[in-house]
Scaffold this motif. Structure first.
Motif, PDB file in Angstrom:
ATOM      1  N   THR A   1       0.863  -1.194  -0.024  1.00 40.54           N
ATOM      2  CA  THR A   1      -0.070   0.070   0.028  1.00 40.54           C
ATOM      3  C   THR A   1       0.844   1.404  -0.140  1.00 40.54           C
ATOM      4  O   THR A   1       0.330   2.403  -0.252  1.00 40.54           O
ATOM      5  N   ASN A   2       2.208   1.184   0.465  1.00 40.47           N
ATOM      6  CA  ASN A   2       2.986   2.358   0.367  1.00 40.47           C
ATOM      7  C   ASN A   2       3.711   2.285  -1.026  1.00 40.47           C
ATOM      8  O   ASN A   2       4.454   3.337  -1.172  1.00 40.47           O
ATOM      9  N   TRP A   3       3.343   1.443  -2.032  1.00 39.55           N
ATOM     10  CA  TRP A   3       3.883   1.963  -3.233  1.00 39.55           C
ATOM     11  C   TRP A   3       3.220   2.851  -4.178  1.00 39.55           C
ATOM     12  O   TRP A   3       1.848   3.052  -4.195  1.00 39.55           O
ATOM     13  N   ASP A   4       3.709   3.853  -4.505  1.00 39.40           N
ATOM     14  CA  ASP A   4       2.944   4.959  -5.328  1.00 39.40           C
ATOM     15  C   ASP A   4       3.033   4.959  -6.802  1.00 39.40           C
ATOM     16  O   ASP A   4       4.352   5.090  -7.376  1.00 39.40           O
ATOM     17  N   PRO A   5       2.351   4.572  -7.503  1.00 35.88           N
ATOM     18  CA  PRO A   5       2.308   4.347  -8.970  1.00 35.88           C
ATOM     19  C   PRO A   5       2.822   5.571  -9.718  1.00 35.88           C
ATOM     20  O   PRO A   5       3.302   5.458 -10.722  1.00 35.88           O
ATOM     21  N   ALA A   6       2.530   6.816  -9.110  1.00 36.58           N
ATOM     22  CA  ALA A   6       2.960   7.907  -9.834  1.00 36.58           C
ATOM     23  C   ALA A   6       4.762   7.806  -9.776  1.00 36.58           C
ATOM     24  O   ALA A   6       5.249   8.710 -10.697  1.00 36.58           O
ATOM     25  N   THR A   7       5.370   7.080  -8.974  1.00 36.33           N
ATOM     26  CA  THR A   7       6.814   7.164  -9.082  1.00 36.33           C
ATOM     27  C   THR A   7       7.179   6.062  -9.956  1.00 36.33           C
ATOM     28  O   THR A   7       8.399   5.573  -9.995  1.00 36.33           O
ATOM     29  N   ASP A   8       6.210   5.140 -10.474  1.00 42.06           N
ATOM     30  CA  ASP A   8       6.478   4.042 -11.315  1.00 42.06           C
ATOM     31  C   ASP A   8       5.807   3.744 -12.509  1.00 42.06           C
ATOM     32  O   ASP A   8       4.941   3.067 -12.639  1.00 42.06           O
TER      33      ASP A   8
END
Length: 582
Positions: free
Chosen positions: A254-261
Motif C-alpha cells: 500500500t506504500n507503493w506509489d504508482p506515480a513514481t513507477d
C-alpha cells in the motif's frame, strides 16, 4: 529476435509468428485466448487492464534465493521485479521493445563522465519502502555492497561491481567494514544521487544497473543470509508469507506509489508461488488451467512435449522461444584429466551433439550449438572448431586426441546435472552413451537445481573433491551483449568459493584481457566484434562444450493475461506484465 528466427520457430509449430494477440477488450476479465501458437513472441496475448485476480506460480525446485542481493537465476531476476525495483530495468513490452533499458528507481538513465569510468544516477522523488520509510541513494549503495562484497553470507549473485569498482579488490564488505563508511568508489552526495567510480571504462553500465543487486536494502533491516525471511519491498507487492523451501505469497504494497513507477501496472491482487512441484505436475496444471505460469520459464518437460504438440488446443497455447541461452558442458580444468587440453579436445571431437539435442526434446527445444555465444546475442560469430558430419562426432579425431593426452584407452570421469530438470538429465544420459563409444566412461551425479551452484557445481572445493570433470549447465545473457553473456562464465575474476558460474574455472590471462579491453571500448562496432573473437579463444581452450542453443517450449494457460515473451529474461514470459483472469 529477428524476423527470420521468429518465422523459423513458427514453422516448427505450424503457426504464424505474427499472430494477432488480443482476445478481449482492455477491461476483459473472462480469460481465454484465440491467439495462435507463437503469438506471445511478438505481441501481448490476452491483453487486459482489469485489476484483481490471483497469479499462481509453480517451480520444480527451490530458488537459489528470493533475496534480490543473493540470486542469479534468471527467473528470480524476472520475478523479483514484483517486489524489488532496481536503478534501471528492461521495458515490459512485446518483441524487440522488451530489450530496451528504461529508468526504474532512477529518473533517467545513467550519465557517464570521465570516458565512461564514472556513472551518475538521480533517484525519483517520493520513493518508499513497504513500511512507509523513504528510499535513499544510501540504500542502493548498501545493496550493492552486501550483494557483491559479502560472499560469507550472500554467495549467489554476479561479481561485476566487485570486479569493476575502484577499490573493489580491497573492500571487505559491509559486515566486516569497521569504518561503516562503505566502499569509497560509490558516492552518495545527497539522498537522491548515487555515483559509481570505476577502474576502467564500462560502456554497458546501464545494463548492469538493471540487476536487482541495485534494488535498495535498508541497512537497519538487513540480517545477512536470513534477510530472505523478511525482505523489505520497494515494488508494488510485499511478502505476506514466506516458507523456506515451500512457498511464498505476495500481496499489494500500500506504500507503493504508482506515480513514481511508470512501468508497473500491478494488476493482480495476490501472487502465490509454490516450490518443489514435479515438472510433469506443473505441465498438467498448465494444461488444465490450474496455475498461471511455470516460474522457471524453461518450458515443458520432454515427456509432456508430444502431448501438447499433437493436440490442437494445447498447440495454440505454445510459444517456442529462443532463450538467448546456450546449454553446455563445462570441463573443469582442475579435475584430471581435463587439466590436459588434448583430453578436453577428445570430448569436443567425440561428442554426438545430435543425440544430445534429441534427448533435450529435438528441434522444438533447441538447435545444435557450435559456439558459446548464441545467435540471438549481439556479438555472435558463426564458426565450428570441431566439425563432424551431422553433428554426430568424429571418433577418429577423438581417439587421436586421447592418444595425444596419454589416455589411448580412454578414462573415467564424473558428470553433474540437475535432478529436477528432466531435459538436462536426458542430455546427461546422451553424453554418457556418446562418450562411451570413444572409451570415456561417464558416471552421472545428480543434484537439486535450487542448490546446484551454491552447494555443488559452483563450489570449486566440492567439484575437486568429488571429481566432477564434466558439469552440465546452461547460460543466458545477463544482458543481451557479448560481454553480458560471457563475463561471468569465462572470466577468472568470476571464480568464487561458492555460487560460481565459471564451472570450468577458466582463468586464462589472454581471455581475461580480451574481455576487459572489449568492455572498455566505447566504439560499439569494435566492441561487438570483440565478443566473437573472445568466443573463439574459449573454444580453442576447449574447456566449454556447447550443446544446444536453447528454446523454451512455453505454455500459457487460458486464464493468463498480458502474456508476452521477453528476450531480456532468457525468453521466458515477462512476469512484470502478467496477470490472471481468475
Amino acid at each position: 529476435m529477428t524476423a527470420a528466427v521468429a518465422t523459423a520457430v513458427a514453422l516448427t509449430l505450424g503457426a504464424s509468428a505474427c499472430s494477432s494477440s488480443d482476445s478481449g477488450d482492455g477491461g476483459s476479465s473472462k480469460g481465454g485466448s484465440s491467439a495462435k501458437a507463437d503469438a506471445a513472441l511478438t505481441s501481448v496475448v490476452n491483453a487486459s487492464t482489469k485489476k484483481g485476480g490471483t497469479e499462481n506460480f509453480e517451480i520444480s525446485d527451490v530458488p537459489d534465493s528470493l533475496d534480490p542481493g543473493n540470486t542469479y537465476y534468471g527467473w528470480v531476476q524476472n520475478f523479483s521485479r514484483l517486489y524489488a525495483r532496481s536503478l534501471t530495468t528492461f521495458k515490459p513490452a512485446a518483441g524487440k521493445a522488451g530489450l530496451e533499458v528504461v529508468p526504474d528507481l532512477a529518473e533517467g538513465l545513467g550519465v557517464p563522465t570521465d570516458g565512461a569510468k564514472t556513472w551518475t544516477y538521480k533517484l525519483r522523488k517520493g520513493l518508499k519502502y513497504d513500511d512507509g520509510t523513504p528510499i535513499t541513494s544510501k540504500d542502493v549503495k548498501y545493496a550493492v555492497e552486501r550483494s557483491n562484497f559479502a560472499p560469507e553470507a550472500l554467495s549467489n549473485g554476479p561479481t561485476y561491481f566487485k570486479a569493476h569498482l575502484l577499490g573493489g579488490d580491497k573492500y571487505q564488505g559491509p559486515y566486516k567494514d569497521k569504518s561503516k563508511d562503505g566502499i569509497a568508489s560509490i558516492e552518495t552526495p545527497d539522498d537522491t544521487t548515487i555515483v559509481f567510480k570505476l577502474k576502467d571504462a564500462f560502456a554497458d553500465f546501464d545494463y548492469l544497473a538493471t540487476f536487482n543487486q541495485t534494488a535498495p536494502v535498508p541497512q537497519a533491516k538487513d540480517t545477512g543470509a536470513s534477510y530472505v525471511q523478511h525482505i523489505v519491498s520497494s515494488g508494488p507487492y510485499k511478502f505476506q508469507s514466506y516458507e523456506e523451501g515451500k512457498s511464498a505469497t505476495l500481496v499489494r504494497n500500500t506504500n507503493w506509489d504508482p506515480a513514481t513507477d511508470p512501468i508497473r501496472k500491478a494488476l493482480p491482487d495476490k501472487v502465490n508461488i509454490r516450490f518443489k512441484v514435479n515438472q510433469t505436475t506443473i505441465d498438467n496444471n498448465l494444461m488444465s488451467d490450474n496455475i498461471t505460469v511455470d516460474g522457471a520459464g524453461t518450458g515443458v518437460a520432454p515427456e509432456t512435449q508430444p502431448k501438447v504438440l499433437t493436440n490442437a488446443k494445447y498447440k495454440a497455447q505454445l510459444d517456442s522461444s529462443y532463450a538467448g541461452a546456450t546449454g553446455y558442458a563445462g570441463l573443469n580444468l582442475h579435475v584430471k584429466p581435463f587439466d590436459n587440453i588434448d583430453c578436453r579436445k577428445a570430448v569436443q571431437w567425440g561428442l554426438d551433439k545430435a543425440s544430445v539435442q534429441a534427448a533435450a526434446g529435438g528441434d522444438p527445444k533447441g538447435d545444435v550449438a557450435t559456439t558459446l555465444l548464441p545467435p540471438t546475442v549481439n556479438g555472435y560469430t558463426k564458426f565450428d572448431l570441431y566439425p563432424s558430419a551431422g553433428n554426430k562426432g568424429d571418433v577418429a579425431k577423438a581417439k587421436d586426441s586421447l592418444k595425444a593426452c596419454g589416455k589411448p584407452n580412454g578414462f573415467t570421469t564424473n558428470l553433474s546435472a540437475r535432478s529436477d530438470r528432466p531435459a538436462e538429465m536426458a542430455m546427461a544420459t546422451a553424453i554418457q552413451a556418446s562418450l562411451k563409444k570413444i572409451g570415456i566412461t561417464v558416471n552421472i551425479k545428480s543434484y537439486p537445481s535450487g542448490k546446484y551452484f551454491s552447494n555443488f557445481a559452483g563450489v570449486p572445493s566440492y567439484v575437486h573433491e568429488h571429481d566432477l570433470g564434466i558439469i552440465m549447465t546452461a547460460w543466458g545473457a545477463d544482458w543481451p551483449t557479448g560481454f553480458g553473456f560471457l563475463d561471468q562464465i569465462i572470466n577468472g575474476s568470476a571464480i568464487k568459493p561458492s555460487g560460481g558460474n565459471n564451472v570450468s574455472e577458466l582463468n586464462d590471462p589472454a581471455i581475461n584481457k580480451a574481455l576487459n579491453e572489449g568492455i572498455a571500448n566505447t566504439d560499439a562496432t569494435a566492441r561487438t566484434k570483440a565478443w566473437g573473437e573472445v568466443d573463439k579463444l574459449v573454444m580453442e581452450n576447449a574447456s566449454v562444450v556447447p550443446l544446444v542453443y536453447r528454446k523454451n517450449l512455453l505454455m500459457r494457460p487460458t486464464s493468463a493475461t498480458n502474456v508476452t515473451v521477453t528476450q531480456a529474461y532468457l525468453g521466458m514470459y515477462d512476469y512484470l506484465l502478467m496477470g490472471s483472469a481468475k
